[in-house]
Enzyme design. Structure first.
Site, short mmCIF file in Angstrom:
data_model
loop_
_atom_site.label_atom_id
_atom_site.label_comp_id
_atom_site.label_asym_id
_atom_site.label_seq_id
_atom_site.Cartn_x
_atom_site.Cartn_y
_atom_site.Cartn_z
N GLU B 57 74.22 -21.63 -37.63
CA GLU B 57 75.25 -20.87 -36.93
C GLU B 57 76.51 -20.64 -37.77
OE1 GLU B 57 73.66 -23.50 -35.87
OE2 GLU B 57 72.52 -22.89 -34.10
N HIS B 126 74.89 -27.63 -22.78
CA HIS B 126 74.36 -26.28 -22.50
C HIS B 126 75.14 -25.58 -21.39
CE1 HIS B 126 71.11 -27.08 -25.20
NE2 HIS B 126 70.35 -26.11 -24.78
#
Lengths: 324, 347
Positions: B57, B126
């Site tokens: 990322e 999450h």
């Protein structure tokens, strides 16, 4: 290899398979209300690596941790209760399937972010080295984790300090539905890339439990002797969907041909054939094993379902030390 | 059209309108296409412009930032906002600073699509909604649409914007229906929306909380309270004039955020109202947000973390000085950890 050892390896494989299949069977009841990433098809790598460890050794894992947790000897009841979100779960319900932990068993945690436990495992080995402990730490990772910066940063440090770490890489070819082909250059061999950092690198069939164990023993012995980290790449394959209890070959991100080829390399069936041929395992032993494990599983599911949900008061506990 | 489809339509429009637009992210071309928001785009616009990426990322954010030097206008997609946390170095230290530290000689026309999860045991890593972090940073723009039409209109504006934009989608909005104008529909960044007019209290909702505010407002209307629902749509630039106009009109403010209240955007809204509309305020400002702890996985605890329409009704009732306990909304008929009955897990 001794008969007892081989039978024990088989039993461990079978247990992992039956646990995951039970989860898949029960998941549609919608009582396990958290994502689950099943390890079906990848059991031999987990069993082989963990069987090479000694008491006092540690491991850490990622979002698909059930097999690693159980292969380390993690408490099955506490895992099932965690999946059911119960107070008796290994995280008291706060973690869910991706955040298993059993410190007593040496399973020091798992996390939902790819590669994030790699530096932590290296750090655990560093801490152990500083304190003069003879511990080996296994970092379970996948083929996508080596694409993350933290892997490379941590690998460099592990080699620099000759840390007793085994990077156990289960290469199952996919990151969710993205194959290696869109993530790494053609011809890349992950363990060779790791070797370029100056660590020992080994590779083998992650669906062959005895081969996985033999390689892991070499790796662990090397790491424990103070020679530094080892990268162990084990080839394997995830059978079911990335996340959840079903199959996802209908999505088309991998071919049925590929799936079937790997399905034939089932680590459990392969080892069963080996043991049957060696006359170590027959229908009777197998039946007994299955019955034993099924009973253990029945009890674990019952334990989980009968356990209470966490007390609402626990919502605000564990945010900081000392705040009960 | 559903919110998720509107996002897809915006990307499709941008890819068609400008050959420099590229879309990259883990799973972007996969069969599920990031909850349907990127399905078919690679086939239509080609693998050179719509692509997957390594699981890297931070590095890939830098790569896309570098690609802007060559004139590209990249859209980076993360299936969870939490995954973009790995890239905060490139987003905050680099992309947000480019224009300023190079004295205007550089720009960073990037869009980061981040998805905030909720429910079904998503847990600590999450389900975070860290818009306040990003909104804190001068140089970044932060967009949080609540309707399909705004999702399309704001995303097109974000892609066409010459500065880095953090575009945050709440996972529970993807299935929500609404009208979406066809073609080049643009909603300017920095323009708020009054989602429902009222005169007794302003209910300020961020992202998904706009829906809870609307539920609360509808119910409050049946009980003699006229609530105005204010949807900022973008947190930075913030439509201060529209916000203050609403607060001055109603004199009462309840802010509902998708994240924690402590040091969060709800504090910014409250501070602005207190600073610039103090004389109009008739009651203390109330803020609603997540329980002040990491998000637990188990529904038994996670269900306690999220404010819902009832909490908004309670707060509005209180700031309006109504006598007696607030009226009770009918109990929800679907489990609290799913957006609607069709959602059966696991992701």
């Amino acid at each position: 290899m001794q008969r007892a050892v081989r039978l024990d390896l088989y039993r461990r494989l079978l247990r992992l398979r039956l646990v995951e299949e039970r989860i898949a069977e029960l998941y549609p009841q919608q009582e396990m209300r958290c994502p689950v990433h099943l390890s079906i098809g990848q059991e031999a790598a987990a069993v082989g690596v963990c069987a090479a460890l000694e008491k006092g050794d540690w491991s850490m894992s990622g979002h698909r941790p059930h097999a690693h947790y159980l292969a380390m000897g993690g408490d099955l009841n506490a895992m099932m209760a965690e999946l059911y979100g119960r107070a008796t779960g290994c995280c008291g319900g706060k973690g869910g399937s991706m955040h298993l932990i059993d410190r007593k068993a040496g399973f020091m945690g798992a996390t939902a972010i790819v590669a994030s436990t790699i530096p932590m495992a290296v750090g655990a080995a560093f801490g152990s080295q500083v304190r003069g402990e003879k511990r080996v730490v296994v970092s379970f990772l996948g083929d996508a984790a080596v694409e993350e910066g933290v892997f490379h940063e941590a690998a460099n440090f592990a080699v620099l300090k000759k840390l007793p770490v085994v990077f156990a890489c289960e290469n199952n070819l996919y990151s969710v539905y993205s194959g290696l082909g869109v993530r790494q250059p053609k011809g890349r061999v992950i363990h060779r890339q790791a070797a370029s950092y100056g660590m020992k690198a080994l590779a083998g069939d992650g669906n062959d439990v005895e081969e996985s164990l033999a390689l892991a023993r070499q790796a662990v012995a090397w790491a424990r002797s103070g020679k530094g980290p080892v990268f162990l790449e084990l080839a394997t394959y995830r059978w079911r969907e990335h996340c959840g209890p079903n199959y996802d070959n209908d999505l088309g991100y991998r071919t049925m041909k590929e799936y079937r080829a790997w399905r034939k390399l089932c680590p459990l069936e392969a080892y069963e054939r080996v043991l049957r041929k060696a006359k170590l395992l027959g229908d009777a032993e197998l039946g007994l094993m299955r019955k034993d494990i099924a009973a253990e599983l029945d009890a674990a599911v019952r334990f989980a379902k009968d356990s209470p949900a966490p007390d609402p008061k626990t919502l605000m506990t564990d945010v900081y030390a000392g705040a009960a | 059209m559903k919110f998720g489809e509107a996002v897809r339509e915006a990307l499709d429009f941008c890819l068609g309108a400008d050959p420099d637009v590229v879309v990259m992210g883990l799973g972007v071309p996969d069969p599920k296409g990031v909850f349907g928001t990127t399905v078919g785009l690679q086939k239509k616009h080609g693998a050179k412009r719509v692509m997957d990426m390594p699981t890297a990322e931070n590095g890939m954010t830098g790569v896309l930032l570098g690609a802007t030097l060559a004139g590209l206008r990249p859209v980076m997609v993360h299936q969870r906002l939490d995954f973009a946390v790995l890239a905060v170095e490139q987003i905050v230290n680099q992309a947000a600073k480019w224009r300023y530290m190079y004295g205007g000689r550089q720009s960073a026309p990037l869009v980061f699509r981040l998805i905030t999860g909720r429910g079904w045991g998503q847990g600590t890593q999450h389900a975070q909604s860290l818009h306040s972090w990003f909104a804190h940073i001068p140089g970044l723009k932060v967009v949080m649409p609540a309707t399909p039409g705004d999702a399309k209109g704001l995303l097109i504006s974000a892609v066409e914007d010459d500065d880095p934009v953090v575009f945050i989608e709440h996972r529970w909005l993807h299935g929500v229906h609404g009208d979406v104008p066809a073609g080049a529909h643009r909603v300017p960044l920095g323009s708020a929306r009054v989602a429902r007019a009222g005169h007794d209290v302003t209910l300020f909702g961020v992202s998904y909380m706009v829906l809870e505010c609307l539920r609360a407002a509808e119910f409050l209307a049946e009980h003699g309270v006229s609530a105005e629902v204010f949807d900022p749509r973008t947190l930075r630039p913030f439509d201060e004039a529209a916000f203050l106009a609403s607060v001055r009109k109603t004199g009462r403010l309840v802010v509902a955020d998708t994240s924690w209240t402590f040091s969060g955007f709800s504090a910014e809204a409250a501070a602005l109202a207190a600073d610039k509309a103090f004389s109009a305020l008739k009651a203390p400002i109330k803020r609603l947000g997540l329980a002040d702890c990491p998000m637990p996985s188990t529904p038994a605890l996670a269900n306690l973390c999220y404010p819902r329409a009832q909490e908004l009704v309670d707060a509005a009732w209180s700031v309006c000085g109504k006598a007696g306990p607030a009226p009770r909304l009918p109990a929800p008929t679907t489990p609290l950890d799913v957006p609607d009955p069709s959602f059966t897990g696991p992701f």
